[in-house]
Scaffold this active site. Sequence first.
Site, PDB file in Angstrom:
ATOM      1  N   ASP A  86      27.872 -32.673  12.587  1.00 26.63           N
ATOM      2  CA  ASP A  86      27.295 -33.569  13.396  1.00 26.63           C
ATOM      3  C   ASP A  86      28.723 -33.501  14.563  1.00 26.63           C
ATOM      4  O   ASP A  86      29.662 -34.184  14.237  1.00 26.63           O
ATOM      5  CB  ASP A  86      27.020 -35.187  12.774  1.00 26.63           C
ATOM      6  N   LEU A  87      28.227 -32.565  15.775  1.00 29.73           N
ATOM      7  CA  LEU A  87      29.668 -33.164  17.115  1.00 29.73           C
ATOM      8  C   LEU A  87      29.830 -34.622  17.047  1.00 29.73           C
ATOM      9  O   LEU A  87      31.140 -34.201  18.167  1.00 29.73           O
ATOM     10  CB  LEU A  87      28.927 -32.248  18.101  1.00 29.73           C
ATOM     11  N   LYS A 142      27.334 -21.311  29.642  1.00 36.89           N
ATOM     12  CA  LYS A 142      27.123 -21.325  31.108  1.00 36.89           C
ATOM     13  C   LYS A 142      25.599 -22.472  30.496  1.00 36.89           C
ATOM     14  O   LYS A 142      24.797 -21.859  29.826  1.00 36.89           O
ATOM     15  CB  LYS A 142      26.824 -20.386  31.727  1.00 36.89           C
ATOM     16  N   HIS A 172      27.983 -13.716  30.783  1.00 39.36           N
ATOM     17  CA  HIS A 172      27.654 -12.213  29.789  1.00 39.36           C
ATOM     18  C   HIS A 172      27.537 -11.597  30.970  1.00 39.36           C
ATOM     19  O   HIS A 172      27.159  -9.857  30.471  1.00 39.36           O
ATOM     20  CB  HIS A 172      26.631 -12.231  29.314  1.00 39.36           C
ATOM     21  N   LYS A 176      28.719  -6.524  30.800  1.00 37.55           N
ATOM     22  CA  LYS A 176      27.192  -5.498  31.139  1.00 37.55           C
ATOM     23  C   LYS A 176      28.246  -4.432  31.082  1.00 37.55           C
ATOM     24  O   LYS A 176      29.146  -4.406  32.219  1.00 37.55           O
ATOM     25  CB  LYS A 176      26.470  -5.602  32.305  1.00 37.55           C
ATOM     26  N   GLU A 210      13.515 -10.879  36.887  1.00 36.40           N
ATOM     27  CA  GLU A 210      13.214 -10.521  35.324  1.00 36.40           C
ATOM     28  C   GLU A 210      11.367 -10.287  35.657  1.00 36.40           C
ATOM     29  O   GLU A 210      10.849 -10.995  36.344  1.00 36.40           O
ATOM     30  CB  GLU A 210      13.371 -12.026  34.386  1.00 36.40           C
ATOM     31  N   ASP A 229      20.936 -21.742  36.977  1.00 30.30           N
ATOM     32  CA  ASP A 229      20.683 -19.925  35.838  1.00 30.30           C
ATOM     33  C   ASP A 229      21.338 -19.054  36.563  1.00 30.30           C
ATOM     34  O   ASP A 229      21.679 -18.596  35.703  1.00 30.30           O
ATOM     35  CB  ASP A 229      19.630 -20.159  35.516  1.00 30.30           C
ATOM     36  N   HIS A 234      25.552 -15.640  37.810  1.00 33.32           N
ATOM     37  CA  HIS A 234      25.356 -14.009  37.950  1.00 33.32           C
ATOM     38  C   HIS A 234      25.670 -13.940  38.979  1.00 33.32           C
ATOM     39  O   HIS A 234      26.244 -12.699  39.270  1.00 33.32           O
ATOM     40  CB  HIS A 234      24.290 -13.399  36.915  1.00 33.32           C
ATOM     41  N   LYS A 334      12.073 -14.843  38.508  1.00 30.01           N
ATOM     42  CA  LYS A 334      10.774 -14.456  36.799  1.00 30.01           C
ATOM     43  C   LYS A 334       9.216 -13.929  37.192  1.00 30.01           C
ATOM     44  O   LYS A 334       9.229 -14.402  38.280  1.00 30.01           O
ATOM     45  CB  LYS A 334      11.366 -16.147  35.859  1.00 30.01           C
TER      46      LYS A 334
HETATM   47  C1  BG6 Z   1      20.594 -15.937  31.436  1.00 25.89           C
HETATM   48  C2  BG6 Z   1      19.946 -16.907  31.763  1.00 25.89           C
HETATM   49  O1  BG6 Z   1      22.422 -16.445  31.718  1.00 25.89           O
HETATM   50  O2  BG6 Z   1      20.264 -14.292  31.994  1.00 25.89           O
HETATM   51  C3  BG6 Z   1      18.313 -16.482  31.577  1.00 25.89           C
HETATM   52  O3  BG6 Z   1      19.685 -18.527  31.747  1.00 25.89           O
HETATM   53  C4  BG6 Z   1      17.687 -15.136  31.867  1.00 25.89           C
HETATM   54  O4  BG6 Z   1      17.280 -17.291  32.058  1.00 25.89           O
HETATM   55  C5  BG6 Z   1      19.063 -14.472  31.716  1.00 25.89           C
HETATM   56  O5  BG6 Z   1      16.772 -14.868  31.180  1.00 25.89           O
HETATM   57  C6  BG6 Z   1      18.920 -12.604  31.524  1.00 25.89           C
HETATM   58  O6  BG6 Z   1      20.299 -12.340  31.130  1.00 25.89           O
HETATM   59  P1  BG6 Z   1      19.951 -10.178  30.722  1.00 25.89           P
HETATM   60  O7  BG6 Z   1      21.080  -9.885  30.211  1.00 25.89           O
HETATM   61  O8  BG6 Z   1      18.606 -10.194  30.505  1.00 25.89           O
HETATM   62  O9  BG6 Z   1      20.060  -9.928  32.784  1.00 25.89           O
END
Ligand code: BG6
Length: 486
Positions: A86-87, A142, A172, A176, A210, A229, A234, A334
């Site tokens: 439990d943190l 994040k 992330h 890529k 997306e 987000d 990104h 989205k």
């Molecule tokens: C995440 C977001 O950082 O990146 C998500 O929180 C998003 O909402 C996702 O869907 C998109 O990542 P990728 O690699 O699928 O383009």
Amino acid sequence: MSFDLVLFGGTGDLAWRKLMPALFQAFRHGSLPAGGRILGVARDALDDSQYRALIRSRFNEVELAKRPSPEEFDRFAAMLHFLRMDLSQPQDYQRLADKLRERNADIVVMYLATAPSLFTVACEQLAAAGLNTENTRLVLEKPLGHDLASNRAINETVRSVLSEKQIFRIDHYLGKPSVQNLFALRFGNALFEPLWRRETIANIQITIAEDLGVEKRGAFYDSTGALRDMVQNHALQLLCALAMEPPINAHADAIRDEKLKVLRSLKPWTPQALGPDVIRGQYMSGKMGGEIVPGYRDEPGVNPQSMTETFVALRAEIANWRWAGVPFYIRTGKRLAARDARIVVNFRPAPHAIFHSPLGAANRLIIHLQPKDGLELHLLAQGQDNRQARSAQSLTPVHLDLDFDKRFGSERVGAYERLLLDVIDGRLNLFVRSDEQEEAWRWVEPIMESWRNDPSGPRPYAAGTWGPSAASAMIARDGHCWNEEC
Ligand code: BG6
């Protein structure tokens, strides 16, 4: 080299959707150093074998090619262990310290794949338990905060217990392969550098579209929105990679110093620009792949009166010698018409026309990030050699198409696999420094502030489209158009 990877949030969404599959791929590729242990940590009452069974069952949801065979899983699972924690409980960190002392691994990676509200307490408690030693590396997912103040508060706590070179802030997108290729394109090739500036480039478009909705993350997303987000992290990281000066070498700080300069050069928002240059939208029900999908407000976990944006399009400028006056359009959302992340660099037209070219045709470099990974260079050529074409001196658009998936195979190292291996190796190049993050928050804050004070809320758009029409009007004002519209 031995390592312990402690995965806080070890039974959570990120752990099984991204991290375990990535760790397994690294294991399968033979790139995970031998002598490693992965220690899942969560509040669930599980022992090692139950944890392994849980992870095994979750692999059924991973795409077939990335699923382990039973024999492969058994070998991988020998690395998997579990600790119930439990943190909020200091004594639990002592138990973790005891567990880590069993092996005294060369490297201890603490991966906080938890709600960001736990970051501060976890860091303080790790330090109180003496777990912030020289060989500790901390990975933070994040979103790191929800505004500048909360981001700073987290960074201050983290930096009070560990040095910056021990902190790995994940974005992330930087992991890529297509994004690494963007760095390779710009700094491994001299071809485009003389053209990479205001004199030759008319505008640059960054689209991260997306097709999915918010899926099971409605509650999280509703308190976050597309600006926090996707744009703050990104999209701005992509903008930095596009606009930065060549770094003096490939070391982490040389790269991060240059990215930081771009963020600092972003033209600050004025109240006059915020209205016309930033468009927010929210998806309504619409047709996708032949089926009607629900609107955002009808998604599970979302407030039925939500004002959260699921789409942002904005026009940015970078105030420096290289880029002054060149619009950088960013667009993300989205439930858009397609899953498509691309950068479009539109070059200026020829200064004097001796040929007839079709309307809208121009030299253009398209950098495909996903699902396709490659480059397209659009040019004009003399096409049919018939009398009519000869007399009209008319040119035809053609393009060179470089498909990296075909060239290198689509089985390249995925983003999380690459980033996890970099953490274990201690390579910080693809991670974000605290000052970059703060600068990005500083730039988006006036947008958040203006939205808070604007009751009109996001503009509706039908799922399966390219967002509100105001996003097209915004770019049309400059005499440009989004790539799919030209
Ligand atoms: C995440 C977001 O950082 O990146 C998500 O929180 C998003 O909402 C996702 O869907 C998109 O990542 P990728 O690699 O699928 O383009």
